[in-house]
Design a protein around this motif. Structure first.
Motif, mmCIF file in Angstrom:
data_model
loop_
_atom_site.group_PDB
_atom_site.id
_atom_site.type_symbol
_atom_site.label_atom_id
_atom_site.label_comp_id
_atom_site.label_asym_id
_atom_site.label_seq_id
_atom_site.Cartn_x
_atom_site.Cartn_y
_atom_site.Cartn_z
ATOM 1 N N ASP A 64 0.695 0.187 6.346
ATOM 2 C CA ASP A 64 0.768 -0.624 5.161
ATOM 3 C C ASP A 64 1.644 -0.113 4.250
ATOM 4 O O ASP A 64 2.181 1.015 4.384
ATOM 5 C CB ASP A 64 -0.912 -0.444 4.568
ATOM 6 C CG ASP A 64 -1.131 -1.326 3.539
ATOM 7 O OD1 ASP A 64 -1.984 -2.292 4.088
ATOM 8 O OD2 ASP A 64 -0.627 -1.548 2.555
ATOM 9 N N MET A 69 -3.630 1.671 -1.182
ATOM 10 C CA MET A 69 -4.443 1.340 -0.196
ATOM 11 C C MET A 69 -4.370 2.479 0.850
ATOM 12 O O MET A 69 -5.518 2.686 1.418
ATOM 13 C CB MET A 69 -4.063 -0.275 0.380
ATOM 14 C CG MET A 69 -4.272 -1.216 -0.498
ATOM 15 S SD MET A 69 -5.639 -1.703 -1.011
ATOM 16 C CE MET A 69 -6.249 -3.033 0.261
ATOM 17 N N VAL A 102 -5.114 -8.363 10.318
ATOM 18 C CA VAL A 102 -6.347 -8.954 9.651
ATOM 19 C C VAL A 102 -5.916 -9.254 8.092
ATOM 20 O O VAL A 102 -5.675 -8.474 7.366
ATOM 21 C CB VAL A 102 -7.650 -8.041 9.662
ATOM 22 C CG1 VAL A 102 -8.883 -8.798 9.047
ATOM 23 C CG2 VAL A 102 -7.928 -7.987 10.996
#
Ligand SMILES: C[S@@+](CC[C@H](N)C(=O)[O-])C[C@H]1O[C@@H](n2cnc3c(N)ncnc32)[C@H](O)[C@@H]1O
Length: 245
Positions: A64, A69, A102
């Motif tokens: 990421d 996050m 996702v």
């Protein structure tokens, strides 16, 4: 796109939490190869879905670009996260058996570089699993809200980057075609008529922000006239596709 570093603290609680993550991971699992394999979860976020893909015989890595996050993901997957851009993955070509994406493509101005990178890192015979058509998920199941909003959605839904037809066209250019398809529920995310009106007023509904105000006002009126103003309608059903060579 949202600033996911800011979003990180609230992300899990506001995106369906554990039930959504469990449903998403179960659906991904149905499309993954069985047995020993290397899985790369692109845009793993807080790792709430990624950690559920761990198996003793499997290597699972999350990537990421948001440090906020990724900090949360690192707690769930110690040693299993890497900071990087999905459009320039820090991985060698032909090294993973499955790529999972996702809830990323719908956020991107152009998903093509990410799809190309996913295809590059896949081993021959590997599988690319991605969500598509995220904004249609609330309307997969028919409901009075689907009917009241149908005309406006048809006329003003922007050409979203994760539209399945577009993703499949690009995948075909990369030598991948659809091998399987499933859905997962956004458990607890179904909205009531009042919830839809509030989301419209907050500017969260793209096909309303693109529509003339009189047409939006008409849809708001029709939503306000529906029975069960506080009753959530069916949970959204998020489509997930598996692409293979
Ligand atoms: C909606 S969240 C999805 C997180 C996770 N897949 C899930 O389902 O919970 C989108 C994630 O994409 C990441 N992201 C956005 N653009 C990215 C890029 N170009 N490269 C890598 N990550 C990106 C964000 O930082 C964020 O964590």
């Amino acid at each position: 796109m949202l600033d996911y570093d800011d979003e990180a603290r609230h992300y899990d609680a506001t995106r369906g939490g554990e039930p959504r993550a469990r449903a998403a991971a179960d659906a991904v699992e149905r499309l993954l190869p069985q047995g020993p394999c290397a899985v790369l979860d692109i845009a793993c976020g807080t790792g709430i879905v990624t950690e559920r893909l761990l198996r003793p015989e499997r290597t699972v890595v999350g990537v990421d670009r948001s440090p906020g996050m990724l900090g949360l993901a690192a707690r769930r997957l110690p040693g299993g996260v890497v900071r990087g851009d999905a459009a320039a993955l820090p991985f060698a070509s032909r090294t993973v058996d499955a790529v999972v994406i996702v809830w990323l493509l719908h956020l991107l101005p152009d998903p093509d570089p990410v799809l190309a990178e996913a295809a590059r890192v896949l081993r021959p015979g590997g599988v690319l699993i991605t969500t598509v058509d995220k904004n249609d998920a609330y309307f997969v199941e028919d409901s009075d809200i689907a009917q009241v909003t149908a005309d406006l959605r048809r006329a003003y839904a922007p050409r979203v980057p994760d539209r399945s037809a577009r993703v499949l066209d690009r995948a075909a250019e990369l030598g991948l075609r659809m091998a399987a398809r499933t859905v997962f529920p956004g458990t607890g995310q179904g909205r009531s008529p009042r919830g839809w009106r509030e989301a419209i007023d907050a500017g969260h509904i793209s096909w309303c922000t693109h529509a003339p105000q009189d047409r939006v006002a008409d849809v708001r009126r029709r939503l306000a006239a529906l029975p069960g103003q506080e009753t959530a309608r069916p949970d959204p059903q998020y489509p997930l596709i598996a692409l293979k060579s």
